[in-house]
Design a protein around this motif. Structure first.
Motif, PDB file in Angstrom:
ATOM      1  N   ARG A  14       6.673  25.654   4.056  1.00 40.85           N
ATOM      2  CA  ARG A  14       5.340  25.457   4.616  1.00 40.85           C
ATOM      3  C   ARG A  14       4.734  24.231   3.950  1.00 40.85           C
ATOM      4  O   ARG A  14       5.064  23.910   2.809  1.00 40.85           O
ATOM      5  CB  ARG A  14       4.435  26.658   4.330  1.00 40.85           C
ATOM      6  N   ILE A  36       0.924  22.834   3.119  1.00 41.06           N
ATOM      7  CA  ILE A  36      -0.482  23.190   3.079  1.00 41.06           C
ATOM      8  C   ILE A  36      -1.255  21.943   2.656  1.00 41.06           C
ATOM      9  O   ILE A  36      -0.854  21.239   1.727  1.00 41.06           O
ATOM     10  CB  ILE A  36      -0.722  24.354   2.100  1.00 41.06           C
ATOM     11  N   GLN A  86      -5.407  24.580   4.217  1.00 36.82           N
ATOM     12  CA  GLN A  86      -4.994  24.686   5.611  1.00 36.82           C
ATOM     13  C   GLN A  86      -3.499  24.432   5.748  1.00 36.82           C
ATOM     14  O   GLN A  86      -2.991  23.419   5.280  1.00 36.82           O
ATOM     15  CB  GLN A  86      -5.770  23.664   6.443  1.00 36.82           C
ATOM     16  N   GLU A  87      -2.814  25.363   6.414  1.00 36.28           N
ATOM     17  CA  GLU A  87      -1.390  25.161   6.648  1.00 36.28           C
ATOM     18  C   GLU A  87      -1.199  24.178   7.788  1.00 36.28           C
ATOM     19  O   GLU A  87      -1.839  24.282   8.831  1.00 36.28           O
ATOM     20  CB  GLU A  87      -0.694  26.481   6.969  1.00 36.28           C
TER      21      GLU A  87
END
Length: 163
Positions: free
Chosen positions: A5, A7, A116-117
């Motif tokens: 991920r 971020i 926030q991803e």
């Protein structure tokens, strides 16, 4: 390994980009788009790359980071900071010459946490292939060792990509 991920956060023009888990090429088109957007922001000051929770990172992602740093040096006159606490990742960064295009540090001080991803996005296979090719060309241009290491891959990718 954890699925990767990215971020992100903007703290008064300092953009923090945190890689979590195993970050791979599927995230690169979205990362490239995000980087392009922040370079065009009138409030952009700098970028901090946080690899403190990164377990793995592929060469395409490394190429995207190198491209970003080279662009920042050209447009702003300085290079961004990259934080790495994983000895294996740091070893790879050093072997590829990242100490020439980043300020490498081992700890993070005083930065707010990214919130926030970055969404992976819905990019075509051709777009992903083009980003992979672009990233590896950037790595090749960094030094002779990288050039030798990625030349065959770039040759194959150039034959496959219809630009």
């Amino acid at each position: 390994m954890l699925n990767g991920r990215i971020i992100v956060a903007d703290h008064d023009g300092t953009h923090v980009i945190k890689f979590v888990g195993d970050v791979r090429l599927t995230l690169c088109p979205a990362l490239d788009q995000y980087l392009d957007n922040i370079f065009h922001s009138r409030y952009f000051k700098t970028i901090l790359i946080d690899l403190t929770q990164t377990q793995g990172i592929d060469s395409t992602t490394l190429g995207m980071l190198a491209k970003m740093s080279i662009r920042m040096k050209k447009e702003m006159g300085f290079v961004p900071t990259l934080v790495s606490v994983n000895a294996n990742i740091t070893r790879v960064l050093l072997s590829m010459g990242f100490d020439k295009v980043f300020v490498l540090v081992e700890h993070l001080e005083g930065q707010g946490q990214p919130m926030q991803e970055l969404a992976q996005g819905d990019f075509s296979d051709l777009t992903v292939q083009q980003k992979v090719l672009e990233a590896h060309k950037t790595l090749m241009g960094m030094n002779k060792k990288n050039h030798q290491e990625f030349k065959n891959l770039v040759d194959v990718l150039e034959q496959q990509c219809v630009v």
